[in-house]
Design a protein around this motif. Structure first.
Motif, PDB file in Angstrom:
ATOM      1  N   VAL A   1      -6.430   3.289  -0.855  1.00 35.72           N
ATOM      2  CA  VAL A   1      -5.755   4.132  -2.076  1.00 35.72           C
ATOM      3  C   VAL A   1      -4.401   3.765  -2.355  1.00 35.72           C
ATOM      4  O   VAL A   1      -4.019   3.646  -3.495  1.00 35.72           O
ATOM      5  CB  VAL A   1      -5.737   5.515  -1.704  1.00 35.72           C
ATOM      6  CG1 VAL A   1      -5.335   6.315  -2.764  1.00 35.72           C
ATOM      7  CG2 VAL A   1      -7.533   5.972  -1.354  1.00 35.72           C
ATOM      8  N   PHE A   2      -3.673   3.368  -1.156  1.00 41.83           N
ATOM      9  CA  PHE A   2      -2.210   2.943  -1.419  1.00 41.83           C
ATOM     10  C   PHE A   2      -2.000   1.679  -2.312  1.00 41.83           C
ATOM     11  O   PHE A   2      -1.385   1.453  -3.210  1.00 41.83           O
ATOM     12  CB  PHE A   2      -1.600   2.782  -0.030  1.00 41.83           C
ATOM     13  CG  PHE A   2       0.028   2.461  -0.260  1.00 41.83           C
ATOM     14  CD1 PHE A   2       0.860   3.460  -0.118  1.00 41.83           C
ATOM     15  CD2 PHE A   2       0.261   1.088  -0.206  1.00 41.83           C
ATOM     16  CE1 PHE A   2       2.156   3.095  -0.182  1.00 41.83           C
ATOM     17  CE2 PHE A   2       1.728   0.912  -0.378  1.00 41.83           C
ATOM     18  CZ  PHE A   2       2.601   1.936  -0.456  1.00 41.83           C
ATOM     19  N   SER A   3      -2.938   0.727  -2.098  1.00 44.73           N
ATOM     20  CA  SER A   3      -2.992  -0.557  -2.718  1.00 44.73           C
ATOM     21  C   SER A   3      -3.442  -0.258  -4.122  1.00 44.73           C
ATOM     22  O   SER A   3      -2.889  -0.861  -4.960  1.00 44.73           O
ATOM     23  CB  SER A   3      -3.962  -1.613  -2.141  1.00 44.73           C
ATOM     24  OG  SER A   3      -4.044  -2.589  -2.917  1.00 44.73           O
ATOM     25  N   LEU A   4      -4.368   0.638  -4.292  1.00 43.47           N
ATOM     26  CA  LEU A   4      -4.697   0.939  -5.771  1.00 43.47           C
ATOM     27  C   LEU A   4      -3.634   1.504  -6.586  1.00 43.47           C
ATOM     28  O   LEU A   4      -3.378   1.207  -7.743  1.00 43.47           O
ATOM     29  CB  LEU A   4      -5.791   1.767  -5.890  1.00 43.47           C
ATOM     30  CG  LEU A   4      -6.706   2.295  -7.144  1.00 43.47           C
ATOM     31  CD1 LEU A   4      -7.184   1.225  -7.971  1.00 43.47           C
ATOM     32  CD2 LEU A   4      -7.429   3.528  -6.855  1.00 43.47           C
ATOM     33  N   LEU A   5      -3.141   2.612  -6.020  1.00 47.93           N
ATOM     34  CA  LEU A   5      -1.859   3.347  -6.492  1.00 47.93           C
ATOM     35  C   LEU A   5      -0.517   2.394  -6.853  1.00 47.93           C
ATOM     36  O   LEU A   5       0.120   2.576  -7.839  1.00 47.93           O
ATOM     37  CB  LEU A   5      -1.460   4.529  -5.924  1.00 47.93           C
ATOM     38  CG  LEU A   5      -2.583   5.565  -5.795  1.00 47.93           C
ATOM     39  CD1 LEU A   5      -2.161   6.813  -4.866  1.00 47.93           C
ATOM     40  CD2 LEU A   5      -2.976   6.093  -7.079  1.00 47.93           C
ATOM     41  N   THR A   6      -0.260   1.440  -6.054  1.00 43.60           N
ATOM     42  CA  THR A   6       0.901   0.715  -6.084  1.00 43.60           C
ATOM     43  C   THR A   6       0.573  -0.725  -6.793  1.00 43.60           C
ATOM     44  O   THR A   6       1.462  -1.542  -7.014  1.00 43.60           O
ATOM     45  CB  THR A   6       1.598   0.491  -4.824  1.00 43.60           C
ATOM     46  OG1 THR A   6       0.569  -0.084  -3.901  1.00 43.60           O
ATOM     47  CG2 THR A   6       1.992   1.790  -4.179  1.00 43.60           C
ATOM     48  N   ARG A   7      -0.664  -1.011  -7.102  1.00 44.25           N
ATOM     49  CA  ARG A   7      -1.200  -2.206  -7.552  1.00 44.25           C
ATOM     50  C   ARG A   7      -1.115  -3.427  -6.852  1.00 44.25           C
ATOM     51  O   ARG A   7      -0.287  -4.349  -7.078  1.00 44.25           O
ATOM     52  CB  ARG A   7      -0.801  -2.436  -8.899  1.00 44.25           C
ATOM     53  CG  ARG A   7      -1.048  -1.374 -10.050  1.00 44.25           C
ATOM     54  CD  ARG A   7      -0.689  -1.814 -11.588  1.00 44.25           C
ATOM     55  NE  ARG A   7      -1.031  -0.958 -12.595  1.00 44.25           N
ATOM     56  CZ  ARG A   7      -0.160   0.016 -12.939  1.00 44.25           C
ATOM     57  NH1 ARG A   7       0.995  -0.165 -12.628  1.00 44.25           N
ATOM     58  NH2 ARG A   7      -0.837   0.544 -14.073  1.00 44.25           N
ATOM     59  N   GLY A   8      -1.617  -3.215  -5.383  1.00 47.00           N
ATOM     60  CA  GLY A   8      -1.268  -4.229  -4.649  1.00 47.00           C
ATOM     61  C   GLY A   8      -0.307  -4.144  -3.330  1.00 47.00           C
ATOM     62  O   GLY A   8      -0.485  -4.991  -2.461  1.00 47.00           O
ATOM     63  N   GLY A   9      -0.016  -2.907  -2.940  1.00 47.20           N
ATOM     64  CA  GLY A   9       0.933  -2.747  -2.082  1.00 47.20           C
ATOM     65  C   GLY A   9       0.424  -2.446  -0.847  1.00 47.20           C
ATOM     66  O   GLY A   9      -0.719  -2.401  -0.714  1.00 47.20           O
ATOM     67  N   LYS A  10       1.118  -2.776   0.304  1.00 48.49           N
ATOM     68  CA  LYS A  10       0.653  -2.616   1.602  1.00 48.49           C
ATOM     69  C   LYS A  10       1.461  -1.427   2.449  1.00 48.49           C
ATOM     70  O   LYS A  10       2.532  -1.334   2.480  1.00 48.49           O
ATOM     71  CB  LYS A  10       0.833  -3.691   2.465  1.00 48.49           C
ATOM     72  CG  LYS A  10       0.216  -4.965   1.917  1.00 48.49           C
ATOM     73  CD  LYS A  10       0.334  -6.251   2.999  1.00 48.49           C
ATOM     74  CE  LYS A  10      -0.220  -7.490   2.194  1.00 48.49           C
ATOM     75  NZ  LYS A  10      -1.878  -7.311   2.234  1.00 48.49           N
ATOM     76  N   VAL A  11       0.481  -0.328   2.655  1.00 51.13           N
ATOM     77  CA  VAL A  11       0.818   0.960   3.193  1.00 51.13           C
ATOM     78  C   VAL A  11       1.774   0.471   4.424  1.00 51.13           C
ATOM     79  O   VAL A  11       2.688   1.353   4.879  1.00 51.13           O
ATOM     80  CB  VAL A  11       0.102   1.873   3.401  1.00 51.13           C
ATOM     81  CG1 VAL A  11      -0.965   1.570   4.530  1.00 51.13           C
ATOM     82  CG2 VAL A  11       0.727   3.479   3.624  1.00 51.13           C
ATOM     83  N   GLU A  12       1.471  -0.442   5.135  1.00 46.85           N
ATOM     84  CA  GLU A  12       1.913  -0.763   6.201  1.00 46.85           C
ATOM     85  C   GLU A  12       3.334  -1.074   6.405  1.00 46.85           C
ATOM     86  O   GLU A  12       4.547  -0.832   7.249  1.00 46.85           O
ATOM     87  CB  GLU A  12       1.459  -2.023   7.224  1.00 46.85           C
ATOM     88  CG  GLU A  12      -0.075  -1.534   7.469  1.00 46.85           C
ATOM     89  CD  GLU A  12      -1.096  -1.813   6.556  1.00 46.85           C
ATOM     90  OE1 GLU A  12      -2.470  -1.350   6.630  1.00 46.85           O
ATOM     91  OE2 GLU A  12      -0.670  -2.222   5.368  1.00 46.85           O
TER      92      GLU A  12
END
Length: 339
Positions: A140-151
Motif C-alpha cells: 500500500v505504501f508503494s501504491l500511495l507513493t508511486r514506488g516508495g519503500k516503507v523500509e
C-alpha cells in the motif's frame, strides 16, 4: 490588539480579523523523492532551479518574519532534505533560536533522508519532526507513493529517534486505500513513543483524481475508533491545527486535522511561503504576494510593505469542497505551497 511590545520594534503581523501570525511554513523546494497520490501527479513538472530563492535570500526573508513576530518556522517541501546544501539554511535559522525572537525551528519530511541528516538536524537546534507515513503495509505504501519503500521511511524514523528528535507521524486518511490500515499504524507509532495526526484529504492541486474518491471524514473515523478505543479529548496545543485525544489502550496521543469536517480557520496563526518567495496567506485560497521581487527590487522596506498588504488581504477561511465533481480549491499542488 497592540501591534508592538516595545518602542522601536517593528509592528506584529496581525491580519484584518485580529489574528496574529506567529508561524511561517517555508517550502524550500517543490521537488521530492516520492510521488504521493494526494500531493502531485505521477509526472510532475518541477520549477526550474533558477527560479528558486537562494539560501541566503531565504534567510533574509525569514529574518523579516522573525522581526515582525514570527516565533515558529517549519521547513517543508516537497521534501526539504533533497534541496542541495539545505543544512546551510537550517544552521542559519537554528542560530536564531532563543536570541532573535525565534522559539522553534522544525521540519516536515518523508524521512527517506533522515539516516543521513537526523543527527545534524538535532545539532542545529531542531527538536521536532513531522514525518509523513500513511501506512505500514509495503504494498500500500508503494501504491500511495508511486514506488516508495516503507523500509526507507521506517529507517529514517528510527534514525530520528536515535538522535533524540521528537517525531510526530502525519497520515492522510484515504478512502479504500489506507483507512483500514490506520489503527495498526497508530498502535505501532504509540508503541514507539510517537504522536500521530490524521489528516483529511484537501482539494489542493490537480493530482489526476477526483478528490471525492479519496476523501474520508475524520468524524466518521473517530466514531469507528471509539468502537474499540477509549478516546479522551485533550487541551494540548502544539501551535498547529491538530485537535488531540488520548488513546487509553495505546497510551499515546492522536490528533485530528479536519479542514473539511472541523474547520479550524478561526484560530489561524500561519502563512506559507514557497521556495520562489510567493507568500500565500491561506492554503486553500489563491491570494499571494511576491516577496522575491520585493526583496530583489525594493529591499527590506518593500518586503515589510508587502507583509502589511498580506495581512490586510488574508482571508477569513478556506473554501474546500470534496463533493463529487467539485473543482480543486487551487490549481497549485501541495508540494509547491508546502504541506
Amino acid at each position: 490588539m497592540d501591534r508592538t511590545s516595545h518602542i522601536g520594534e517593528k509592528p506584529k503581523l496581525i491580519d484584518q480579523f485580529g489574528r496574529q501570525i506567529t508561524y511561517l511554513r517555508l517550502s524550500v523546494t517543490d521537488r521530492c523523492d516520492l510521488r504521493c497520490v494526494y500531493c502531485m501527479k505521477a509526472r510532475p513538472e518541477f520549477l526550474p532551479k533558477a527560479d528558486l530563492l537562494s539560501l541566503e535570500e531565504l534567510t533574509v526573508l525569514c529574518d523579516a518574519f522573525i522581526a515582525r513576530g514570527v516565533t515558529k518556522i517549519r521547513l517543508t517541501g516537497g521534501e526539504p532534505l533533497v534541496r542541495k546544501d539545505i543544512l546551510t539554511l537550517i544552521d542559519n535559522l537554528g542560530a536564531r533560536i532563543g536570541c532573535a525572537g525565534l522559539k522553534e525551528l522544525c521540519l516536515t519530511t518523508n524521512a527517506t533522508q533522515l539516516p543521513r541528516y537526523a543527527m545534524r538536524l538535532a545539532e542545529a537546534g531542531i527538536k521536532r519532526l513531522n514525518v509523513s507515513l500513511d501506512t505500514l503495509d509495503p504494498e500500500v505504501f508503494s501504491l500511495l507513493t508511486r514506488g516508495g519503500k516503507v523500509e526507507q521511511t521506517l529507517a529514517g524514523i528510527a534514525a530520528a529517534k536515535a538522535a533524540g528528535l521528537h517525531v510526530k507521524i502525519n497520515a492522510v486518511a484515504m478512502k479504500n486505500r489506507n483507512d483500514t490500515h490506520l489503527p495498526d499504524l497508530i498502535r505501532w507509532a504509540h508503541g514507539e513513543g510517537h504522536d500521530v495526526s490524521l489528516i483529511e484529504v484537501m482539494p489542493v492541486g490537480d493530482v489526476g483524481a477526483d478528490r471525492s474518491t479519496q476523501f474520508v471524514s475524520l468524524l466518521d473515523m473517530r466514531r469507528q475508533f471509539e468502537a474499540f478505543w477509549t478516546l479522551t479529548d485533550l487541551a494540548d496545543d502544539t501551535g498547529g491545527p491538530s485537535r488531540y485525544v488520548q488513546v487509553k489502550e495505546t497510551g499515546g496521543r492522536l490528533g485530528f486535522i479536519s479542514p473539511l469536517t472541523g474547520n479550524f480557520c478561526a484560530g489561524c496563526n500561519r502563512v506559507r511561503m514557497t521556495c520562489t518567495g510567493e507568500l500565500f496567506m491561506c492554503l486553500g485560497q489563491n491570494g499571494s504576494v511576491d516577496l522575491r521581487r520585493a526583496l530583489r527590487e525594493g529591499g527590506p522596506g518593500e518586503v515589510d510593505r508587502l507583509l502589511d498588504l498580506a495581512m490586510a488581504t488574508k482571508p477569513l477561511q478556506h473554501e474546500f469542497d470534496v463533493t463529487p465533481g467539485a473543482k480543486t480549491a487551487v490549481a497549485r499542488n501541495m508540494a509547491r505551497t508546502g504541506g
